[in-house]
Write a protein that holds these residues in place. Structure first.
Motif, PDB file in Angstrom:
ATOM      1  N   ASP A 145       0.808  -1.210   0.000  1.00 14.20           N
ATOM      2  CA  ASP A 145       0.000   0.000   0.000  1.00 14.20           C
ATOM      3  C   ASP A 145       0.843   1.264   0.000  1.00 14.20           C
ATOM      4  O   ASP A 145       0.305   2.371   0.106  1.00 14.20           O
ATOM      5  CB  ASP A 145      -0.933   0.009   1.215  1.00 14.20           C
ATOM      6  N   GLY A 146       2.165   1.109  -0.084  1.00 16.88           N
ATOM      7  CA  GLY A 146       3.043   2.271  -0.095  1.00 16.88           C
ATOM      8  C   GLY A 146       3.406   2.808   1.259  1.00 16.88           C
ATOM      9  O   GLY A 146       3.966   3.897   1.364  1.00 16.88           O
ATOM     10  N   HIS A 147       3.108   2.065   2.328  1.00 17.26           N
ATOM     11  CA  HIS A 147       3.514   2.484   3.666  1.00 17.26           C
ATOM     12  C   HIS A 147       4.974   2.103   3.891  1.00 17.26           C
ATOM     13  O   HIS A 147       5.389   0.983   3.579  1.00 17.26           O
ATOM     14  CB  HIS A 147       2.642   1.827   4.729  1.00 17.26           C
ATOM     15  N   LEU A 148       5.727   3.033   4.461  1.00 16.66           N
ATOM     16  CA  LEU A 148       7.151   2.833   4.706  1.00 16.66           C
ATOM     17  C   LEU A 148       7.389   2.404   6.140  1.00 16.66           C
ATOM     18  O   LEU A 148       6.877   3.030   7.080  1.00 16.66           O
ATOM     19  CB  LEU A 148       7.904   4.134   4.420  1.00 16.66           C
ATOM     20  N   SER A 149       8.158   1.347   6.318  1.00 11.05           N
ATOM     21  CA  SER A 149       8.611   0.925   7.645  1.00 11.05           C
ATOM     22  C   SER A 149      10.120   1.074   7.696  1.00 11.05           C
ATOM     23  O   SER A 149      10.828   0.591   6.801  1.00 11.05           O
ATOM     24  CB  SER A 149       8.217  -0.532   7.922  1.00 11.05           C
ATOM     25  N   LEU A 150      10.626   1.757   8.705  1.00 15.62           N
ATOM     26  CA  LEU A 150      12.060   1.967   8.862  1.00 15.62           C
ATOM     27  C   LEU A 150      12.658   0.879   9.731  1.00 15.62           C
ATOM     28  O   LEU A 150      12.047   0.454  10.716  1.00 15.62           O
ATOM     29  CB  LEU A 150      12.328   3.332   9.486  1.00 15.62           C
ATOM     30  N   THR A 151      13.842   0.446   9.365  1.00 13.15           N
ATOM     31  CA  THR A 151      14.490  -0.638  10.116  1.00 13.15           C
ATOM     32  C   THR A 151      15.829  -0.237  10.712  1.00 13.15           C
ATOM     33  O   THR A 151      16.421  -1.023  11.456  1.00 13.15           O
ATOM     34  CB  THR A 151      14.685  -1.863   9.204  1.00 13.15           C
ATOM     35  N   GLY A 152      16.319   0.952  10.399  1.00  7.25           N
ATOM     36  CA  GLY A 152      17.578   1.378  11.001  1.00  7.25           C
ATOM     37  C   GLY A 152      18.343   2.328  10.105  1.00  7.25           C
ATOM     38  O   GLY A 152      17.865   2.769   9.063  1.00  7.25           O
ATOM     39  N   ARG A 153      19.563   2.648  10.543  1.00  3.99           N
ATOM     40  CA  ARG A 153      20.474   3.481   9.776  1.00  3.99           C
ATOM     41  C   ARG A 153      21.605   2.609   9.248  1.00  3.99           C
ATOM     42  O   ARG A 153      22.135   1.765   9.973  1.00  3.99           O
ATOM     43  CB  ARG A 153      21.070   4.580  10.647  1.00  3.99           C
ATOM     44  N   ILE A 154      21.985   2.819   8.003  1.00  4.62           N
ATOM     45  CA  ILE A 154      23.058   2.017   7.419  1.00  4.62           C
ATOM     46  C   ILE A 154      24.330   2.139   8.249  1.00  4.62           C
ATOM     47  O   ILE A 154      24.983   1.141   8.572  1.00  4.62           O
ATOM     48  CB  ILE A 154      23.312   2.448   5.959  1.00  4.62           C
ATOM     49  N   LYS A 155      24.671   3.371   8.633  1.00  6.54           N
ATOM     50  CA  LYS A 155      25.930   3.568   9.354  1.00  6.54           C
ATOM     51  C   LYS A 155      25.876   3.040  10.781  1.00  6.54           C
ATOM     52  O   LYS A 155      26.920   2.889  11.423  1.00  6.54           O
ATOM     53  CB  LYS A 155      26.312   5.038   9.363  1.00  6.54           C
ATOM     54  N   ASN A 156      24.674   2.754  11.295  1.00 13.41           N
ATOM     55  CA  ASN A 156      24.552   2.242  12.665  1.00 13.41           C
ATOM     56  C   ASN A 156      24.642   0.726  12.746  1.00 13.41           C
ATOM     57  O   ASN A 156      24.724   0.169  13.848  1.00 13.41           O
ATOM     58  CB  ASN A 156      23.227   2.678  13.280  1.00 13.41           C
ATOM     59  N   LEU A 157      24.583   0.032  11.609  1.00 12.95           N
ATOM     60  CA  LEU A 157      24.549  -1.424  11.626  1.00 12.95           C
ATOM     61  C   LEU A 157      25.754  -2.002  12.366  1.00 12.95           C
ATOM     62  O   LEU A 157      26.891  -1.553  12.190  1.00 12.95           O
ATOM     63  CB  LEU A 157      24.513  -1.971  10.201  1.00 12.95           C
ATOM     64  N   ILE A 158      25.489  -2.999  13.173  1.00 13.03           N
ATOM     65  CA  ILE A 158      26.542  -3.717  13.897  1.00 13.03           C
ATOM     66  C   ILE A 158      26.888  -4.976  13.109  1.00 13.03           C
ATOM     67  O   ILE A 158      26.002  -5.732  12.710  1.00 13.03           O
ATOM     68  CB  ILE A 158      26.068  -4.082  15.324  1.00 13.03           C
ATOM     69  N   ASN A 159      28.159  -5.191  12.864  1.00 13.52           N
ATOM     70  CA  ASN A 159      28.622  -6.359  12.096  1.00 13.52           C
ATOM     71  C   ASN A 159      29.239  -7.365  13.064  1.00 13.52           C
ATOM     72  O   ASN A 159      30.390  -7.254  13.455  1.00 13.52           O
ATOM     73  CB  ASN A 159      29.641  -5.932  11.046  1.00 13.52           C
ATOM     74  N   ARG A 160      28.451  -8.337  13.446  1.00  9.69           N
ATOM     75  CA  ARG A 160      28.903  -9.353  14.401  1.00  9.69           C
ATOM     76  C   ARG A 160      29.264 -10.619  13.636  1.00  9.69           C
ATOM     77  O   ARG A 160      28.410 -11.446  13.326  1.00  9.69           O
ATOM     78  CB  ARG A 160      27.814  -9.654  15.428  1.00  9.69           C
ATOM     79  N   GLY A 161      30.515 -10.753  13.286  1.00  6.45           N
ATOM     80  CA  GLY A 161      30.969 -11.941  12.573  1.00  6.45           C
ATOM     81  C   GLY A 161      30.282 -12.124  11.226  1.00  6.45           C
ATOM     82  O   GLY A 161      30.029 -13.252  10.805  1.00  6.45           O
ATOM     83  N   GLY A 162      29.955 -11.012  10.554  1.00  4.46           N
ATOM     84  CA  GLY A 162      29.294 -11.088   9.261  1.00  4.46           C
ATOM     85  C   GLY A 162      27.782 -10.932   9.329  1.00  4.46           C
ATOM     86  O   GLY A 162      27.127 -10.691   8.313  1.00  4.46           O
ATOM     87  N   GLU A 163      27.206 -11.074  10.519  1.00  2.00           N
ATOM     88  CA  GLU A 163      25.769 -10.874  10.695  1.00  2.00           C
ATOM     89  C   GLU A 163      25.505  -9.394  10.925  1.00  2.00           C
ATOM     90  O   GLU A 163      26.059  -8.780  11.828  1.00  2.00           O
ATOM     91  CB  GLU A 163      25.256 -11.687  11.889  1.00  2.00           C
ATOM     92  N   LYS A 164      24.650  -8.789  10.090  1.00 11.41           N
ATOM     93  CA  LYS A 164      24.335  -7.365  10.214  1.00 11.41           C
ATOM     94  C   LYS A 164      23.132  -7.196  11.150  1.00 11.41           C
ATOM     95  O   LYS A 164      22.074  -7.796  10.946  1.00 11.41           O
ATOM     96  CB  LYS A 164      24.008  -6.766   8.843  1.00 11.41           C
ATOM     97  N   ILE A 165      23.314  -6.362  12.163  1.00  9.85           N
ATOM     98  CA  ILE A 165      22.301  -6.189  13.209  1.00  9.85           C
ATOM     99  C   ILE A 165      21.882  -4.732  13.260  1.00  9.85           C
ATOM    100  O   ILE A 165      22.731  -3.826  13.323  1.00  9.85           O
ATOM    101  CB  ILE A 165      22.864  -6.630  14.580  1.00  9.85           C
ATOM    102  N   SER A 166      20.582  -4.495  13.254  1.00 13.43           N
ATOM    103  CA  SER A 166      20.059  -3.139  13.368  1.00 13.43           C
ATOM    104  C   SER A 166      19.885  -2.771  14.842  1.00 13.43           C
ATOM    105  O   SER A 166      19.074  -3.393  15.543  1.00 13.43           O
ATOM    106  CB  SER A 166      18.701  -3.027  12.657  1.00 13.43           C
ATOM    107  N   PRO A 167      20.633  -1.787  15.352  1.00 20.29           N
ATOM    108  CA  PRO A 167      20.440  -1.374  16.751  1.00 20.29           C
ATOM    109  C   PRO A 167      19.008  -0.954  17.037  1.00 20.29           C
ATOM    110  O   PRO A 167      18.476  -1.229  18.117  1.00 20.29           O
ATOM    111  CB  PRO A 167      21.416  -0.205  16.915  1.00 20.29           C
TER     112      PRO A 167
END
Length: 531
Positions: A419-441
């Motif tokens: 329906d064109g609704h936007l859901s935000l999941t985080g900031r690219i620069k905030n992503l945590i890289n835990r052994g290759g797994e990208k985590i959104s704070p």
């Protein structure tokens, strides 16, 4: 997939947003048609300042500035709290053809100096500081004090001390400005990171029209200025959209938000809505048992939240308490504030957890390959339309990174639904890289905030020799609660992937926030991320 802005609000009930072209004519229609209607409520006595009186004060300031040696397109700083002086200085300088750069009065001298020198502003308009705030730090250019005196009868006069004529020397980024520009806003950040965003009168007009159309703001509306005017949230959503629509804005006596007086202010204004960051909504919710006036509160059409993520549990609790829909919106300085918003309930479905649909712009979600993502797939949020700035002043490298063919690359991660609704999941620069797994704070924070007893949380990366980074969290527990680390972690394990569960929990009394009201992630990392 590009999603066009929804126009159904105006078509459905013949609502027409105000026809303004920028800051210069923002008040004109109201002065012609409703000159004695209240525009502002000011001072401790809550005096009504009419549209005619406000326009007259702005014209007076414009006339005085015209004799200073400044020319159309020159920048001028504005340092002031949320008082009548801010509004009069802003509109007066705009009517004089100047480009206004609002600055946070609380900035230290080093940051004020750096920003003014980078812009090349030859002078600064100085309003009174907020009550109880320290004096404004010394600035490296002439400071021109401005005062507005309002009588209990609503008559007003302005005093502006410009001193000697300004020596017009185009320095810094000022050479990139023109009379088409209305404002220069500084992005949130420290001195070395803050960027200068030039906004034209056309950008301002498009933003104001979009906000008014989304919420159908009109002459029957009133609000209380909660957010500071030196940032886009308070400036565009609360102040300029209200005035353009013919509504009223109450300016708190102390020149800034006070939870203690908020509901009295709302009743004094007969407010129909207000907008704030989630932090302030949380404060009002926490104090509602003793301070919310219940049936004596003014009936609200809606409440708005913007500038930071609002978790769904808080949103629902606010709606139950205040008896009004809480609409989440999304925007940034580079998009002249609002880009999307949840609609009024009668204009479309509310989807808690989303920030709604585009408002006057196009939005698309783009993958790493530069192609639009399918529905429901996460990517970077891009915005295009009449509110998008042309770039950054004196910073071609950041402009090239942040803008592509007229599209603003927001740096935010999100997804569009069917329906064109936007859901935000985080900031690219905030992503945590835990052994290759990208985590959104932000995702982990949202889960933590839903844990019983937890008021708020900040998630950050902890340097780690094995995984590169691990997940840390600083948690604020509600006063009187006895929730412990194991209970919180158990709650997280039931709702997060194993690699997302915090490796370290730190209990704190409060989290640091920026002046804009967003979580100060740099301060969080400095305090809590040390291995």
């Amino acid at each position: 997939m590009a999603v066009p802005a929804a126009a159904s609000v105006r078509d459905a009930n013949r609502y027409r947003p105000p026809e303004v072209t920028g800051l210069v004519d923002l008040l004109d229609r109201q002065v012609r048609e409703r000159p004695h209607a209240r525009a502002l409520v000011v001072t401790a006595e809550r005096v009504h300042l009419s549209y005619r009186a406000l326009a007259s004060l702005a014209d007076d300031v414009a006339a005085r500035l015209s004799g200073t040696g400044l020319r159309g397109g020159d920048p001028v700083g504005l340092i002031c709290s949320n008082t009548a002086e801010f509004v009069v200085a802003l509109l007066g300088a705009a009517r004089a053809g100047l480009v206004v750069a609002p600055l946070d009065p609380a900035l230290p001298a080093t940051q004020l100096t750096a920003r003014l020198e980078a812009l090349g502003a030859p002078a600064v308009l100085l309003g009174p500081p907020a009550a109880g705030a320290p004096p404004v730090a010394a600035v490296p250019v002439p400071g021109w004090p401005l005062r507005v005196d309002v009588s209990r009868a609503g008559t007003a006069a302005v005093a502006l001390e410009t001193g000697a004529l300004a020596m017009r020397q185009v320095q810094g980024a000022a050479g990139e400005l023109s009379p088409d520009d209305a404002l220069v806003l500084f992005t949130a950040g420290t001195t070395d990171r803050a960027k200068m965003v030039p906004l034209t009168h056309a950008n301002v007009a498009a933003s104001v029209r979009g906000i008014c159309a989304t919420y159908e703001l009109g002459t029957g509306d009133a609000t209380v200025a909660v957010m500071p005017f030196f940032h886009g949230h308070g400036l565009f959503a609360a102040l300029l959209a209200s005035l353009a629509g013919g509504g009223c804005v109450l300016l708190p006596e102390r020149g800034r938000f006070s939870a203690r007086t908020f509901w009295d202010d709302m009743r004094a204004a007969s407010a129909t809505w207000f907008t704030a960051v989630p932090t302030i909504h949380e404060i009002l919710l926490d104090r509602s048992e003793t301070e919310y006036p219940g049936p004596q509160a003014p009936p609200l059409r809606f409440v708005r939240s913007c500038s930071a993520p609002l978790n769904t549990a808080t949103q629902r609790a606010l709606e139950r308490t205040f008896g009004a829909p809480l609409l989440s919106a999304y925007g940034m300085t580079e998009s002249t504030h609002q880009a999307t918003s949840e609609p009024l309930p009668q204009r479309g479905p509310l989807k808690h957890g989303s920030v709604g649909r585009p408002t006057g712009v196009q939005v698309r979600v783009v993958g790493p390959d530069g192609c639009a993502c399918p529905v429901g797939v996460e990517g970077e949020v891009w915005v295009h339309g009449p509110t998008v700035a042309r770039g950054y002043l004196a910073n071609p490298a950041e402009t090239a990174r942040g803008f592509t063919d007229g599209w603003l690359r927001t740096g935010d991660l999100g997804a569009l639904d069917k329906d064109g609704h936007l859901s935000l999941t985080g900031r690219i620069k905030n992503l945590i890289n835990r052994g290759g797994e990208k985590i959104s704070p932000e995702h982990v924070e949202d889960i933590l905030a839903g844990c019983p007893g937890v008021v708020e949380a900040a998630v950050f990366a902890i340097p780690d020799a094995t995984y590169g980074q691990r997940v840390g969290a600083a948690v604020v527990v509600r006063e009187g609660e006895c929730v412990g680390a194991e209970e919180i972690l158990r709650y997280c394990r039931d709702r997060l992937a194993a690699f997302e569960v915090p490796d370290r929990l730190t209990f704190v009394d409060a989290l640091p926030y920026t002046a804009k009201g967003g979580l100060d992630r740099r301060a969080v990392e400095d305090r809590y991320a040390a291995p």
